[in-house]
Scaffold this motif. Structure first.
Motif, short mmCIF file in Angstrom:
data_model
loop_
_atom_site.label_atom_id
_atom_site.label_comp_id
_atom_site.label_asym_id
_atom_site.label_seq_id
_atom_site.Cartn_x
_atom_site.Cartn_y
_atom_site.Cartn_z
N LEU A 144 0.83 -1.21 0.00
CA LEU A 144 0.00 0.00 0.00
C LEU A 144 0.86 1.25 0.00
N VAL A 145 1.92 1.23 0.79
CA VAL A 145 2.84 2.37 0.82
C VAL A 145 3.46 2.59 -0.56
N ALA A 146 3.91 1.50 -1.17
CA ALA A 146 4.53 1.61 -2.50
C ALA A 146 3.54 2.11 -3.54
N ARG A 147 2.27 1.84 -3.34
CA ARG A 147 1.22 2.25 -4.28
C ARG A 147 0.88 3.73 -4.13
N GLY A 148 1.32 4.33 -3.02
CA GLY A 148 1.02 5.73 -2.77
C GLY A 148 -0.27 5.94 -2.02
N GLY A 149 -0.75 4.90 -1.38
CA GLY A 149 -1.97 5.01 -0.58
C GLY A 149 -2.96 3.92 -0.92
N GLY A 150 -4.09 3.95 -0.24
CA GLY A 150 -5.12 2.95 -0.47
C GLY A 150 -6.12 2.94 0.65
N SER A 151 -7.02 1.96 0.60
CA SER A 151 -8.10 1.85 1.57
C SER A 151 -8.07 0.49 2.24
N ILE A 152 -8.03 0.50 3.57
CA ILE A 152 -8.15 -0.72 4.37
C ILE A 152 -9.56 -0.72 4.96
N ILE A 153 -10.27 -1.81 4.78
CA ILE A 153 -11.62 -1.97 5.32
C ILE A 153 -11.60 -3.19 6.23
N ASN A 154 -11.91 -2.99 7.49
CA ASN A 154 -11.90 -4.07 8.47
C ASN A 154 -13.32 -4.45 8.86
N MET A 155 -13.55 -5.74 9.01
CA MET A 155 -14.85 -6.22 9.45
C MET A 155 -14.88 -6.30 10.97
N ALA A 156 -15.50 -5.30 11.58
CA ALA A 156 -15.74 -5.34 13.02
C ALA A 156 -17.16 -5.88 13.24
N SER A 157 -17.88 -5.36 14.20
CA SER A 157 -19.22 -5.87 14.50
C SER A 157 -19.86 -4.95 15.53
N MET A 158 -21.18 -4.94 15.57
CA MET A 158 -21.84 -4.23 16.66
C MET A 158 -21.52 -4.87 18.00
N SER A 159 -21.11 -6.15 17.98
CA SER A 159 -20.73 -6.80 19.24
C SER A 159 -19.44 -6.23 19.81
N ALA A 160 -18.73 -5.40 19.03
CA ALA A 160 -17.54 -4.72 19.55
C ALA A 160 -17.90 -3.67 20.60
N ILE A 161 -19.14 -3.18 20.56
CA ILE A 161 -19.52 -2.09 21.47
C ILE A 161 -20.77 -2.40 22.27
N ARG A 162 -21.40 -3.55 22.02
CA ARG A 162 -22.63 -3.91 22.73
C ARG A 162 -22.61 -5.38 23.09
N GLY A 163 -23.18 -5.70 24.24
CA GLY A 163 -23.34 -7.10 24.60
C GLY A 163 -24.54 -7.70 23.87
N ALA A 164 -24.52 -9.00 23.70
CA ALA A 164 -25.62 -9.68 23.01
C ALA A 164 -26.19 -10.74 23.95
N ALA A 165 -27.41 -10.50 24.43
CA ALA A 165 -28.03 -11.45 25.34
C ALA A 165 -28.63 -12.65 24.61
N PHE A 166 -29.06 -12.42 23.34
CA PHE A 166 -29.75 -13.49 22.62
C PHE A 166 -28.79 -14.60 22.21
N HIS A 167 -27.51 -14.27 22.08
CA HIS A 167 -26.53 -15.24 21.60
C HIS A 167 -25.18 -14.80 22.17
N GLN A 168 -24.85 -15.28 23.35
CA GLN A 168 -23.68 -14.78 24.06
C GLN A 168 -22.40 -15.00 23.25
N GLN A 169 -21.53 -13.99 23.23
CA GLN A 169 -20.38 -14.01 22.34
C GLN A 169 -19.23 -13.16 22.88
N ALA A 170 -18.84 -13.43 24.11
CA ALA A 170 -17.82 -12.60 24.75
C ALA A 170 -16.51 -12.60 23.98
N ALA A 171 -16.05 -13.77 23.55
CA ALA A 171 -14.77 -13.84 22.84
C ALA A 171 -14.86 -13.13 21.50
N HIS A 172 -15.94 -13.36 20.79
CA HIS A 172 -16.14 -12.71 19.49
C HIS A 172 -16.21 -11.20 19.66
N GLY A 173 -16.96 -10.74 20.67
CA GLY A 173 -17.06 -9.30 20.91
C GLY A 173 -15.72 -8.69 21.26
#
Length: 254
Positions: free
Chosen positions: A127-156
Motif C-alpha cells: 500500500l505504501v509503494a502504491r502511494g496510498g489505499g483503503s483498508i476496510i476491516n470487518m468489526a461488528s456491533m458486538s464490539a460495542i454492545r453485549g448480546a443477550a440473545f446469543h452470548q459471544q464474549a470472545a467474538h465481541g
C-alpha cells in the motif's frame, strides 16, 4: 465507468456470505479482485459466479503469519500492487460465557483479530509503494454492545480489537495516504449465522430480531458489500478512522 476502475482489491473470506458479495460487487465495479478462503470449493464457486473476474486462492490459512504473507505477496504480484484491502474473513466459537474455555477464547482471538494484523502487516508495504489505499476491516456491533440473545464474549472482544486497531492503522497510514475504516454489522443473514442456529425456526432470534428491526428485516450480505464498495472507492476519500454501524438502526431505535 465503474467506481473501482483501475483498482486492485484483495478480499479475504470469499467462499460465501459477505465476502462473496463484496468480491462480486467489486469486480462488477471494475476492480481486479483477488480473494482467498480456507474453503476451496466455495471460493471456486465465487470465481465461477464472477465469470472469472475474481481470482481466488484456496485453501489459505490467514491465521498463520506465513500463510497470510504468502497470499498477500502472491496477490500483489499478480496485478502489480494493492489499492484496497478488505479484511472480511473471520471465524469464532460462540457459547454461553460460563461455557467458554481458554481454548475457545484464544481460537476466536486468533481467527477474528490476529488475522487482521497478519494480513494488514503483509499488505502495508504494498500500500505504501502504491502511494496510498483503503483498508476496510470487518468489526461488528458486538464490539460495542453485549448480546443477550446469543452470548459471544470472545467474538465481541476480538471485534473490539478490530475496531480499535482500525484507528491505529489510520493514524499510521495518514502520511502514506492509507485510509482505514471498520464496518460494524448487526445481525446479517449469512451461511455462517444460519449455521449458528439463529434462523432455525420462526421463533429463532434471527426472525424475532428482523421483526423488531426498524426496517423490518435483518441484514443481507449485499447490504454490507455496498458499504464496503463505498469505502473502497474514491467517493470516500475523506472518510477515515471510522467505525460505521450497519444494522438498520436496530441498536439505537427502540
Amino acid at each position: 465507468m465503474g467506481r473501482l476502475d483501475g483498482k486492485i482489491a484483495l478480499v479475504t473470506g470469499v467462499a460465501g456470505g459477505i465476502g462473496r458479495a463484496a468480491a462480486l460487487l467489486f469486480a462488477a465495479e471494475g476492480a481486479k479482485v483477488v480473494g482467498c478462503d480456507m474453503n476451496a470449493a466455495g471460493a471456486a464457486e465465487t470465481a465461477s459466479l464472477s465469470g472469472g473476474a475474481v481470482t481466488v486462492m484456496a485453501p489459505v490459512n490467514l491465521a498463520s503469519e506465513d500463510g497470510a504473507k504468502a497470499w498477500v505477496d502472491e496477490a500483489a504480484a499478480l496485478h502489480g500492487g494493492i489499492d484496497v484491502l478488505y479484511n472480511n474473513a473471520g471465524t469464532h466459537r460462540m457459547s454461553a460465557f460460563a461455557a467458554v474455555t481458554a481454548d475457545d477464547w484464544h481460537y476466536t482471538i486468533r481467527h477474528d483479530l490476529d488475522i487482521v494484523f497478519y494480513v494488514t502487516s503483509a499488505a502495508w508495504p504494498h500500500l505504501v509503494a502504491r502511494g496510498g489505499g483503503s483498508i476496510i476491516n470487518m468489526a461488528s456491533m458486538s464490539a460495542i454492545r453485549g448480546a443477550a440473545f446469543h452470548q459471544q464474549a470472545a467474538h465481541g472482544a476480538a471485534k473490539g480489537g478490530v475496531l480499535s486497531v482500525t484507528y491505529h492503522f489510520a493514524a499510521a497510514g495518514g502520511p502514506h495516504r492509507i485510509r482505514a475504516n471498520a464496518i460494524m454489522p448487526g445481525l446479517i443473514r449469512t451461511p455462517a449465522t444460519e449455521a449458528d442456529g439463529i434462523y432455525d425456526t420462526p421463533d429463532s432470534p434471527g426472525f424475532q430480531m428482523g421483526a423488531a428491526n426498524p426496517l423490518g428485516r435483518t441484514g443481507l450480505p449485499e447490504d454490507v458489500a455496498k458499504l464496503a464498495l463505498f469505502l473502497a472507492s474514491d467517493d470516500s476519500f475523506y472518510v477515515n478512522a471510522t467505525g460505521i454501524p450497519i444494522d438498520g438502526g436496530q441498536s439505537v431505535i427502540a
